[in-house]
Write an enzyme that holds these catalytic residues in place. Structure first.
Site, short mmCIF file in Angstrom:
data_model
loop_
_atom_site.label_atom_id
_atom_site.label_comp_id
_atom_site.label_asym_id
_atom_site.label_seq_id
_atom_site.Cartn_x
_atom_site.Cartn_y
_atom_site.Cartn_z
N ASP A 9 0.87 -1.17 0.00
CA ASP A 9 0.00 0.00 0.00
C ASP A 9 0.91 1.22 0.00
OD1 ASP A 9 -1.65 2.14 0.56
OD2 ASP A 9 -2.32 1.39 2.52
N LYS A 71 2.76 11.14 -4.00
CA LYS A 71 1.64 10.42 -4.62
C LYS A 71 0.67 11.40 -5.30
CE LYS A 71 -1.69 6.75 -3.55
NZ LYS A 71 -2.19 5.90 -2.47
N GLU A 172 -7.16 0.33 -4.42
CA GLU A 172 -7.13 0.27 -2.95
C GLU A 172 -8.44 -0.27 -2.35
OE1 GLU A 172 -5.90 4.24 -1.92
OE2 GLU A 172 -3.91 3.93 -2.75
N ASP A 194 -12.67 5.36 2.96
CA ASP A 194 -11.22 5.48 3.21
C ASP A 194 -10.87 6.91 3.61
OD1 ASP A 194 -8.47 5.59 3.12
OD2 ASP A 194 -8.28 4.94 1.04
#
Ligand code: ADP
Ligand code: MG
Length: 413
Positions: A9, A71, A172, A194
């Protein structure tokens, strides 16, 4: 003998690596102790490179040389709005790379966002190799469901540069669902909520017999745990100002320096009704003092109410995109560290009118799901894989109608 493959992850705030053997996944502690690795890379003046917790430890001292948030930059064009926004937020320098991509300038060197991701991935690969005393060459790497082809390809290149063969780029939310044992053959609509450090994502997964797809995904790329830390720090400032009549908030860097304490207090309040702590080295009327402070879960709930509620406006969007109502959701899965806050869990339960799944640490669920798939993809015979993705080349493509998010599991060249 099978070659082990890991699940990674690669998060905006933190990265986690896990491996599954004989169907039992476990998270790897990079330094033998900590499983959660800040997604940070620090370039020291003497040429050394620090990664994870060790990078975070020097961030205050070397803000221009400690790189994070890549990211948000990977696979994006330098001229994009998102990159402009990141530039205003980070203390290090961004510049245009040779292919219009984003580089960070560190001293007289430049690194692409892909380079930084590859350093993080290599760190996680090596940590696993040290722990298992075994070479690791393959990985399943997760990305947000909303990542486009460019971002997925750049993540894949980062893996290759790190010496890892990316055997799958996995969404994800799908990884989180896999961690909870959800898979093809079932008939379920799953909402994956999330709430991470910097971003909020909600995905609706549709598992209908041999279809396993992301029916809809929505998010707010600037709604995360760090925003709650800022609200707490501001509350400290208001408190000190009121008690001592000194405008500490006006002191440059004051709030910024409080953020790590604010985060610690927030994390403690996920398990305690009240936390008493010291704010050290506060300057009041020319004197440096230590202040004893307290914060209650109830006060934190008040402070963060509006912010948490914003996540449900995004959930409304996702449900609308999927053509569903909250009642249509069969399972709610929580991922992201911020979902450990009790009021978040209560608010999610109230919104979906059912208790969310919480058996797995929400900071580890995505890596665990990736590890489970990694093991299945590397089994000598791949029976279980078929239950997720069907057989044959291109099996990753989900069949049937695709929602706005498209194929769950993009097969890359
Ligand atoms: P990302 O996916 O963005 O990398 P994570 O899932 O690692 O993010 O979540 C990081 C966020 O979770 C941070 O804001 C951190 O403060 C928060 N967090 C971690 N543990 C807890 C906890 N026990 N209670 C509340 N928030 C937490
Ligand atoms: Mg995450």
């Amino acid at each position: 003998m099978r070659e082990a493959a890991i699940g990674i992850d690669l998060g905006t705030t933190n990265s986690v690596v896990a491996i599954s053997s004989n169907g039992v996944p476990r998270v790897i502690a990079a330094d033998g102790k900590h499983k959660i690795n800040p997604s940070m890379v620090a370039f020291l003046n003497d040429g050394r490179i620090l990664v994870g917790r060790r990078a975070k430890a020097v961030q205050q001292r070397l803000p221009e040389r400690t790189i994070y948030n890549t990211k948000r930059l990977i696979g994006r064009f330098f001229g994009s709005e998102e990159v402009e926004r990141v530039r205003t937020l980070v203390p290090f320098e961004l510049m245009e790379g040779p292919r219009g991509d984003v580089h960070v300038a560190v001293g007289d060197r430049a690194f692409s966002a892909t380079d930084i991701s590859s350093i993080l991935l290599n760190f996680l690969k090596k940590a696993t190799e040290r722990t298992l005393n075994e070479e690791i060459r393959k990985a399943v790497i997760t990305v947000p469901a909303h990542f486009n082809d460019n971002q997925r390809h750049a993540t894949q290149s980062a893996a290759r540069m790190a010496g890892l063969e990316p055997i799958r780029i996995l969404n994800e939310p799908t990884a989180a669902a896999i961690a909870y044992g959800l898979r093809k053959g079932m008939w379920k609509r799953v909402a994956v909520y999330d709430f991470g450090g910097g971003t909020f994502d909600i995905s609706i997964l549709d598992i209908a017999g041999d279809i396993f797809e992301v029916a809809a995904t929505a998010g707010d790329t600037y709604l995360g745990g760090a925003d709650i830390d800022r609200l707490i720090a501001q509350d400290f400032v208001d408190h000190v100002t009121k008690r001592y009549g000194v405008e500490v908030g006006a002191i440059p860097g004051f709030i910024h320096n409080l953020l790590p304490v604010a985060e610690q207090v927030k994390i403690l309040l996920s398990e305690n009704a009240e936390v008493v702590f010291n704010l050290e080295g506060i300057r009041i009327e020319g004197k440096t003092v230590d202040l004893q402070m307290e914060l209650t879960q109830r006060r934190l709930a008040e402070l963060s109410h509006e912010l948490v509620q914003r996540s449900f406006l995004v959930c409304d969007d996702a449900l609308r995109l999927a053509g569903l109502r909250a009642d249509d959701i069969d399972e709610v899965v929580l991922t992201g560290g911020q979902t450990m806050m009790p009021v978040v869990q209560q608010a999610v339960a109230a919104y979906f009118r059912k208790a969310p799944r919480i058996g797995i640490n929400p900071m580890e669920a995505v890596a665990i799901g990736a590890a489970v798939l990694a093991e299945q993809l590397t089994l000598p015979q791949r029976p279980a894989v078929q239950s997720f993705f069907g057989a044959g080349k291109g099996a990753g493509s989900t069949s049937g109608a695709l929602g706005p998010a498209g194929d769950d599991d993009l097969e890359l060249d």
